[in-house]
Design a protein around this motif. Structure first.
Motif, short mmCIF file in Angstrom:
data_model
loop_
_atom_site.label_atom_id
_atom_site.label_comp_id
_atom_site.label_asym_id
_atom_site.label_seq_id
_atom_site.Cartn_x
_atom_site.Cartn_y
_atom_site.Cartn_z
N THR A 137 28.02 55.30 66.89
CA THR A 137 26.97 54.95 65.92
C THR A 137 27.30 53.65 65.22
O THR A 137 26.43 52.80 65.02
N SER A 138 28.57 53.47 64.88
CA SER A 138 29.00 52.22 64.24
C SER A 138 28.80 51.03 65.16
O SER A 138 28.36 49.96 64.72
N GLU A 139 29.08 51.21 66.44
CA GLU A 139 28.92 50.13 67.40
C GLU A 139 27.45 49.72 67.51
O GLU A 139 27.13 48.53 67.63
N ILE A 140 26.56 50.70 67.46
CA ILE A 140 25.13 50.39 67.53
C ILE A 140 24.69 49.63 66.28
O ILE A 140 24.02 48.59 66.36
N VAL A 141 25.07 50.15 65.12
CA VAL A 141 24.66 49.55 63.85
C VAL A 141 25.18 48.12 63.70
O VAL A 141 24.48 47.24 63.21
N ARG A 142 26.39 47.87 64.16
CA ARG A 142 27.02 46.56 63.99
C ARG A 142 26.72 45.62 65.15
O ARG A 142 27.21 44.49 65.18
N GLY A 143 25.91 46.08 66.10
CA GLY A 143 25.49 45.21 67.19
C GLY A 143 26.46 45.14 68.35
O GLY A 143 26.27 44.34 69.28
N GLY A 144 27.49 45.98 68.34
CA GLY A 144 28.46 45.97 69.43
C GLY A 144 27.98 46.71 70.66
O GLY A 144 28.45 46.46 71.77
N GLU A 145 27.05 47.63 70.49
CA GLU A 145 26.47 48.40 71.60
C GLU A 145 24.98 48.08 71.68
O GLU A 145 24.24 48.31 70.73
N THR A 146 24.56 47.51 72.79
CA THR A 146 23.16 47.11 72.95
C THR A 146 22.46 47.90 74.05
O THR A 146 21.25 47.75 74.22
N ASN A 147 23.20 48.70 74.79
CA ASN A 147 22.60 49.48 75.87
C ASN A 147 22.36 50.91 75.40
O ASN A 147 23.31 51.70 75.26
N TYR A 148 21.11 51.24 75.14
CA TYR A 148 20.81 52.56 74.58
C TYR A 148 21.00 53.69 75.58
O TYR A 148 21.19 54.85 75.19
N ILE A 149 20.99 53.38 76.86
CA ILE A 149 21.19 54.42 77.87
C ILE A 149 22.62 54.94 77.82
O ILE A 149 22.85 56.16 77.77
N MET A 150 23.59 54.04 77.80
CA MET A 150 24.98 54.45 77.73
C MET A 150 25.32 55.05 76.37
O MET A 150 26.13 55.98 76.26
N ALA A 151 24.69 54.52 75.31
CA ALA A 151 24.90 55.08 73.97
C ALA A 151 24.41 56.52 73.92
O ALA A 151 25.06 57.40 73.33
N THR A 152 23.28 56.78 74.56
CA THR A 152 22.73 58.14 74.61
C THR A 152 23.68 59.08 75.34
O THR A 152 23.93 60.21 74.88
N VAL A 153 24.21 58.63 76.47
CA VAL A 153 25.13 59.46 77.24
C VAL A 153 26.38 59.79 76.43
O VAL A 153 26.83 60.94 76.40
N ASN A 154 26.93 58.79 75.75
CA ASN A 154 28.14 59.01 74.95
C ASN A 154 27.90 60.03 73.83
O ASN A 154 28.73 60.91 73.60
N LEU A 155 26.77 59.91 73.16
CA LEU A 155 26.45 60.84 72.08
C LEU A 155 26.15 62.23 72.62
O LEU A 155 26.57 63.24 72.04
N TYR A 156 25.44 62.30 73.74
CA TYR A 156 25.12 63.61 74.32
C TYR A 156 26.38 64.35 74.72
O TYR A 156 26.54 65.55 74.42
N VAL A 157 27.29 63.68 75.42
CA VAL A 157 28.52 64.32 75.87
C VAL A 157 29.35 64.78 74.67
O VAL A 157 29.96 65.86 74.69
N SER A 158 29.35 63.98 73.61
CA SER A 158 30.07 64.36 72.40
C SER A 158 29.48 65.62 71.78
O SER A 158 30.21 66.52 71.36
N LEU A 159 28.17 65.69 71.72
CA LEU A 159 27.50 66.87 71.17
C LEU A 159 27.74 68.10 72.05
O LEU A 159 27.96 69.21 71.55
N TYR A 160 27.71 67.90 73.35
CA TYR A 160 27.95 68.99 74.30
C TYR A 160 29.35 69.57 74.10
O TYR A 160 29.54 70.78 73.99
#
Length: 219
Positions: free
Chosen positions: A180-203
């Protein structure tokens, strides 16, 4: 010079907000789809897929998603991945549902996972802190958990199982904060990979909390 910096900051902020919206939108849809496939698995009483099939399916679809992350096909890959993970969740849920208080344990783990995600995400969004220092913890945690899981195949100790579940819960929380920090600070720009990372973490967090609640109730 200041005007240029202001424009650059504004552009970065707009891009970050767009990535955040797309990530949360896709994450919501994939969670619903995963819940649907898990429900199908529960109703059909599908047997466990086994460790090899689960690992091959997960890493194969993860690799395919990474290869297609910059195209529309990447979205389909995300749904294939999360749908597959939902199917693997079904047999586990059925095992708990066959227990006297299994339904309560599942709902408790689900509620705690949701509250944890909202709290961690809100903290990262509001504070806008740089959580890159968690990279070291995540790397060390990965190998520690990997070693513990391998040991768990040979040593059946309740204390070890508790360590693994607690470790995965903290590991998942760290990834949620970092991503989440990477997205907010502009370090993560690919929402597909961000979604996968968050989903796996929640799982992983859900399964870990479910395991902890089960052990706490002697199930």
């Amino acid at each position: 010079m200041r005007y240029t910096d202001a424009l650059s900051t504004t552009h970065t902020s707009q891009a970050a907000n767009k990535t955040l919206r797309n990530t949360y939108g896709l994450l919501s849809l994939t969670l619903l789809f995963s819940a649907f496939t898990a429900g199908v698995s529960v109703v059909m009483n599908l047997p466990p897929m086994g460790l090899i099939i689960t690992l091959v399916g997960f890493y194969g679809l993860l690799f395919l998603t990474h290869k297609c992350k910059n195209s529309a096909a990447g979205i389909l890959c995300v749904f294939a991945l999360t749908g597959f993970m939902g199917l693997t969740l079904g047999p586990i849920l059925n095992m708990y549902l066959n227990m006297a208080n299994g339904g309560t344990l599942i709902m408790s783990a689900l509620a705690m996972t949701g509250l944890s995600f909202m709290g961690l995400s809100a903290y990262a969004l509001i504070s806008k802190k740089d959580f890159s220092f968690l990279n070291g913890f995540i790397t060390i945690g990965f190998f520690a958990l990997l070693f513990a899981m391998v040991a768990g195949f040979f040593i059946q100790l309740p204390a070890l199982q508790i360590f693994i579940s607690v470790g995965f819960t903290l590991f998942s929380a760290a990834i949620i904060l970092l991503q989440t920090s990477e997205i907010v600070r502009g370090g993560e720009t690919n929402y597909i990979m961000a979604t996968v990372n968050l989903y796996v973490s929640l799982y992983n967090m859900f399964l870990s909390l479910l395991s902890l609640f089960g052990m706490a109730s002697d199930d």
